[in-house]
Enzyme design. Structure first.
Site, PDB file in Angstrom:
ATOM      1  N   ALA A 175     -13.384  19.526 -28.085  1.00  0.00           N
ATOM      2  CA  ALA A 175     -13.768  19.357 -26.510  1.00  0.00           C
ATOM      3  C   ALA A 175     -13.073  19.834 -25.589  1.00  0.00           C
ATOM      4  O   ALA A 175     -13.491  20.376 -24.592  1.00  0.00           O
ATOM      5  CB  ALA A 175     -13.345  17.528 -26.526  1.00  0.00           C
ATOM      6  N   TYR A 176     -11.727  20.229 -25.965  1.00  0.00           N
ATOM      7  CA  TYR A 176     -11.045  20.953 -24.819  1.00  0.00           C
ATOM      8  C   TYR A 176     -11.390  22.366 -24.651  1.00  0.00           C
ATOM      9  O   TYR A 176     -11.834  22.904 -23.518  1.00  0.00           O
ATOM     10  CB  TYR A 176      -9.504  20.719 -25.356  1.00  0.00           C
ATOM     11  CG  TYR A 176      -8.554  21.465 -24.335  1.00  0.00           C
ATOM     12  CD1 TYR A 176      -8.196  21.331 -23.159  1.00  0.00           C
ATOM     13  CD2 TYR A 176      -7.886  22.705 -24.878  1.00  0.00           C
ATOM     14  CE1 TYR A 176      -7.402  22.183 -22.308  1.00  0.00           C
ATOM     15  CE2 TYR A 176      -6.757  23.512 -24.129  1.00  0.00           C
ATOM     16  CZ  TYR A 176      -6.922  22.994 -22.964  1.00  0.00           C
ATOM     17  OH  TYR A 176      -5.995  23.894 -21.974  1.00  0.00           O
ATOM     18  N   ILE A 177     -11.500  22.985 -25.703  1.00  0.00           N
ATOM     19  CA  ILE A 177     -11.886  24.220 -25.593  1.00  0.00           C
ATOM     20  C   ILE A 177     -13.275  24.522 -25.246  1.00  0.00           C
ATOM     21  O   ILE A 177     -13.529  25.556 -24.377  1.00  0.00           O
ATOM     22  CB  ILE A 177     -11.722  25.146 -27.150  1.00  0.00           C
ATOM     23  CG1 ILE A 177     -10.026  25.062 -27.221  1.00  0.00           C
ATOM     24  CG2 ILE A 177     -12.138  26.389 -26.669  1.00  0.00           C
ATOM     25  CD1 ILE A 177      -9.944  25.654 -28.519  1.00  0.00           C
ATOM     26  N   SER A 179     -14.862  22.758 -22.912  1.00  0.00           N
ATOM     27  CA  SER A 179     -14.834  22.522 -21.480  1.00  0.00           C
ATOM     28  C   SER A 179     -14.121  23.819 -20.863  1.00  0.00           C
ATOM     29  O   SER A 179     -14.619  24.321 -19.576  1.00  0.00           O
ATOM     30  CB  SER A 179     -14.096  21.349 -21.160  1.00  0.00           C
ATOM     31  OG  SER A 179     -12.581  21.440 -21.499  1.00  0.00           O
ATOM     32  N   LYS A 180     -13.125  24.270 -21.342  1.00  0.00           N
ATOM     33  CA  LYS A 180     -12.382  25.584 -20.832  1.00  0.00           C
ATOM     34  C   LYS A 180     -13.341  26.774 -20.821  1.00  0.00           C
ATOM     35  O   LYS A 180     -13.303  27.626 -19.950  1.00  0.00           O
ATOM     36  CB  LYS A 180     -11.179  25.801 -21.363  1.00  0.00           C
ATOM     37  CG  LYS A 180     -10.129  24.787 -21.044  1.00  0.00           C
ATOM     38  CD  LYS A 180      -9.587  24.777 -19.672  1.00  0.00           C
ATOM     39  CE  LYS A 180      -8.233  24.098 -19.627  1.00  0.00           C
ATOM     40  NZ  LYS A 180      -7.782  24.232 -18.073  1.00  0.00           N
TER      41      LYS A 180
END
Ligand SMILES: NC(=O)c1ccc[n+]([C@@H]2O[C@H](COP(=O)([O-])OP(=O)(O)OC[C@H]3O[C@@H](n4cnc5c(N)ncnc54)[C@H](OP(=O)(O)O)[C@@H]3O)[C@@H](O)[C@H]2O)c1
Length: 286
Positions: A175-177, A179-180
């Site tokens: 999820a984090y990567i 979005s980045k």
């Protein structure tokens, strides 16, 4: 168009400036730093103020922003804003443009990291939604609000604090990567459209930095750069305006992902087995 304002000339101009020990191009400029209430953003706010810029500090916690603003003094203004609230971002843009005119430099640093395996995420779709809200939608909305005035004045630079994960694609960070990576890609394309107005973008693909964000992950204890070291790299990116800033390990990961994608999957899957979900990711504080 002023030929010295061409993005192509940024690298030679930066070298010349260093050799001649010219003052920082940040002096007298307006620099907006999101996530300025802690970690990399707070350290960046101090560093750009030291170079003579006026810093606009943005984050949610007004008390922490006020602490940072007080330490900087007259060269800082604090704005409390939740970047996941679209109306609040629009109001922030309007207020800052009215009070300061065009923002010269924007550091999209505010963000949130989530390290949680897929196996622990099936009933947590909100992890995907909140990652996109703070790491992609918020900074894009803010940037879209500020870029017209940058184009108008034919100068502007945006630094996005992303992660080497966009190159490596590390397990447990889907999820984090994602979005980045969305922010990284969006900015790269936007920069192509604003190229001839001298509005440029840098994607900073940091590896580990010791901040409140990384503290819950036991595996990171005692590793990584300090926020001050990270801030020094952000300042250099503001001054030199490169396309990307990263690490050798990130570049290696990017190449391996292209030339040997299955081998890269096998390698990262193997490494993943040695690093369990943290107690925080499992929903336990210890
Ligand atoms: N630390 C690392 O190893 C590392 C590595 C690569 C990239 N990064 C990136 O670096 C950036 C800074 O992180 P950090 O490590 O310095 O962590 P941090 O100390 O936790 O800082 C995060 C900042 O983001 C702000 N923020 C969070 N949600 C927000 C929201 N909805 N609206 C406005 N502000 C918000 C926080 O302020 P409030 O809580 O006051 O709102 C805080 O100032 C993040 O984008 C992170 O993804 C970090």
């Amino acid at each position: 168009m002023n030929p010295l304002a061409t993005p192509l000339l940024q690298a030679p101009l930066a070298v010349t400036r260093r050799v001649l020990r010219r003052p920082s191009p940040l002096a007298g400029r307006t620099v907006l730093v999101t996530g300025a209430s802690s970690g990399i953003g707070e350290a960046t706010a101090y560093a750009v103020a030291e170079r003579g810029a006026h810093v606009l500090l943005v984050a949610r916690r007004a008390d922490e922003l006020e602490r940072v603003r007080t330490r900087i003094g007259d060269r800082a203004t604090a704005y409390s804003c939740d970047l996941t609230d679209g109306d609040a971002v629009d109001a922030l843009v309007e207020q800052m443009l009215a009070e300061h005119g065009a923002v010269d430099y924007l550091v999209n640093n505010a963000g949130r990291s989530i390290r949680r395996s897929l196996a622990l995420s099936y009933d947590r779709f909100h992890d995907v939604e909140r990652s996109m809200a703070v790491n992609f939608l918020g900074p894009v909305r803010l940037t879209m609000g500020l870029v017209p005035a940058m184009r108008e004045q034919r100068f502007g630079h945006v630094v996005n604090v992303v992660t080497w994960g966009v190159q490596v694609k590390a397990p447990k960070f889907s999820a984090y990567i994602a979005s980045k990576t969305a922010l990284d890609t969006w900015s790269r394309i936007a920069g192509r459209e604003t190229f001839f107005e001298n509005v440029t973008f840098t994607n900073m693909r940091f590896s580990l930095v010791q901040t409140p964000m990384t503290a819950p992950t036991e595996a990171y204890a005692g590793r990584g750069a300090t926020p001050q070291q990270a801030a020094a790299r952000v300042v250099r990116a503001l001054e030199d305006r490169p396309l990307t800033v990263g690490t050798a390990a990130g570049a290696f990961g990017e190449v391996i992902n292209v030339v040997a994608p299955r081998a890269s999957d096998a390698l990262l899957a193997t490494i993943d087995r040695f690093f369990a979900d943290s107690a925080a990711a499992r929903g336990r504080s210890s």
